[in-house]
Motif scaffolding. Sequence first.
Motif, PDB file in Angstrom:
ATOM      1  N   LEU A 368     -92.077 -28.651  36.462  1.00  0.00           N
ATOM      2  CA  LEU A 368     -93.022 -28.432  37.635  1.00  0.00           C
ATOM      3  C   LEU A 368     -92.766 -26.777  37.631  1.00  0.00           C
ATOM      4  N   ALA A 369     -91.689 -26.256  38.047  1.00  0.00           N
ATOM      5  CA  ALA A 369     -91.501 -24.953  37.828  1.00  0.00           C
ATOM      6  C   ALA A 369     -92.361 -24.018  36.980  1.00  0.00           C
ATOM      7  N   LEU A 370     -92.426 -24.545  35.806  1.00  0.00           N
ATOM      8  CA  LEU A 370     -93.136 -23.697  34.652  1.00  0.00           C
ATOM      9  C   LEU A 370     -94.537 -23.843  34.791  1.00  0.00           C
ATOM     10  N   GLY A 371     -95.334 -24.934  35.771  1.00  0.00           N
ATOM     11  CA  GLY A 371     -96.644 -25.014  35.901  1.00  0.00           C
ATOM     12  C   GLY A 371     -97.187 -26.335  35.933  1.00  0.00           C
ATOM     13  N   LEU A 445     -91.508 -29.462  46.778  1.00  0.00           N
ATOM     14  CA  LEU A 445     -91.214 -29.187  45.408  1.00  0.00           C
ATOM     15  C   LEU A 445     -92.387 -28.581  44.745  1.00  0.00           C
ATOM     16  N   ARG A 446     -93.565 -28.407  45.401  1.00  0.00           N
ATOM     17  CA  ARG A 446     -94.667 -27.642  44.809  1.00  0.00           C
ATOM     18  C   ARG A 446     -94.510 -26.006  44.964  1.00  0.00           C
ATOM     19  N   ALA A 447     -93.245 -25.925  45.677  1.00  0.00           N
ATOM     20  CA  ALA A 447     -93.122 -24.352  46.038  1.00  0.00           C
ATOM     21  C   ALA A 447     -92.302 -23.707  44.900  1.00  0.00           C
ATOM     22  N   VAL A 448     -91.551 -24.666  44.104  1.00  0.00           N
ATOM     23  CA  VAL A 448     -90.463 -24.499  43.193  1.00  0.00           C
ATOM     24  C   VAL A 448     -91.414 -23.725  42.042  1.00  0.00           C
ATOM     25  N   ASP A 449     -91.044 -22.537  41.541  1.00  0.00           N
ATOM     26  CA  ASP A 449     -91.907 -22.022  40.432  1.00  0.00           C
ATOM     27  C   ASP A 449     -90.986 -21.078  39.683  1.00  0.00           C
ATOM     28  N   ARG A 450     -91.578 -20.258  38.723  1.00  0.00           N
ATOM     29  CA  ARG A 450     -91.058 -19.543  37.608  1.00  0.00           C
ATOM     30  C   ARG A 450     -89.796 -18.522  38.352  1.00  0.00           C
ATOM     31  N   SER A 451     -90.031 -18.217  39.618  1.00  0.00           N
ATOM     32  CA  SER A 451     -89.113 -17.091  40.266  1.00  0.00           C
ATOM     33  C   SER A 451     -87.662 -17.858  40.572  1.00  0.00           C
TER      34      SER A 451
END
Length: 478
Positions: A368-371, A445-451
């Motif tokens: 999810l974090a990777l897109g 969970l949608r806020a978890v990203d590459r950062s």
Amino acid sequence: MQTPVTGASGLATLFAVTLAAVLVGLASAILSLWAVRRRLLDRTVDGAVRRLLSDPYPENLWDLAVGMQRVPPTVLLELELRAHKGALLERPLGSVTRRSQWEDIAFNPAQLVRPPLPPDAPVDTSVVLGPEAGRPLRLETPLLVGAMGYGVGVSRAVALALARGAHQVGTAYNAGSGPILPELLDGRGPLILQFTGGAWTRDPAVLARADMVEIRLGHGARGALGRRFDATRLPPEVRRLLGRGADAPPVLEAPLPESLDPQAFRQLVDRLRRWTDGAPVAVKLAATHDLERELLAVVDAGVDVVVLDGSEGGTHGTPPVLADDFGIPTLHALVRAAALLEATGLRPRLSLVIGGGLRTPGEALKALALGADAVYLGTAVLMAATHGQLSKAIPFEPITQLVWATGRRARRFDPERGARTVANFLQACTLEMAEAARALGKDSLRAVDRSDLVARTPEAARMLGLPPSWRPPGSGTP
């Protein structure tokens, strides 16, 4: 003068003394026998060790160990199976190799620079697939149960367990490329139906009941290859639902005729959208090195969701050469697809679902974090379905004999128990992902990203464009 033993207490004492004498004698006999056997065993082992350390290699049993180091057990077994019958070998569950190095990625915990959330802070785990579709697919968790078709894969009981377990936690079950069980159309939970090269998957009246239709062009463990099923090995109900007799083998045609012409493909997408009254239309692709060109082709057809299945994807059965030596890894495919959608500005309207070898909440959250918007879980959910029921197959049969439609232990599977353990597994994974989000200071969970990610190895840093964990932020990647 000795007092005679009389009365109940005297008899008890006499019995105890006699029993003790018998036990001592028995123990002595056992120890004597063990001593003899131990001497024999000692001499046997000594002789074997001396022979092992003195026989030349051509006569030495250790030559077998050397051979197994050159040819691992799975490869050796498959070599023997090929030599036994000379027939096409098919392996269940997909590849035995893992090329996606999820463990080379780590989350960066929130602490002082950014605080974590309190333990009881709510975390939104929901996801919407096909946000611009007429009827977007809304789920309570981004974990979907991957395509496992009745009859051509799992048994009736397992298919029902997978669907009901998914529905109990508010997520979708993909019914796969087999015939559709009438019980799955009861509207009790989100259902994903596949449109394939099999005529039995193209009934407009059935597809109209879907919450999402997935046009299946390929999948990770088999590429885009079609399949001819042995009708004699299918249960009678499966043959009936497929519309085939024992002498008419069902065929999963590939490629889809509609996919060979861009205009015909767009018309197919529009037709499916009408049949389902606006449900999302997805296309499932095996992850190939032509990924960008193939993605743009299906996007041009107007689909709402793209599903990518990496080379670690599972299946009911496929030749090992296809499972082990074809396709690109799930992680690589995800990174390339996410980069393309961002570069083309398609990300806001197009959902991306990834699958192929994902097993844990950590791996799913990294995806999810990777897109990815959601992930398919296959083998992991299938194993969760058998929790508490393994003894019905092992030690004399593999677990697959409990879950496959043609399995010798298929009738022993309890669908209600299986549904409960599937639901427990998906719920536990979702709760774990929510806890991880709190540790990142994120309320969704949608806020978890590459950062939120760092790379643990130089290879991961270069491939994924993530900051390396061995350098301070802002110092660049190797």
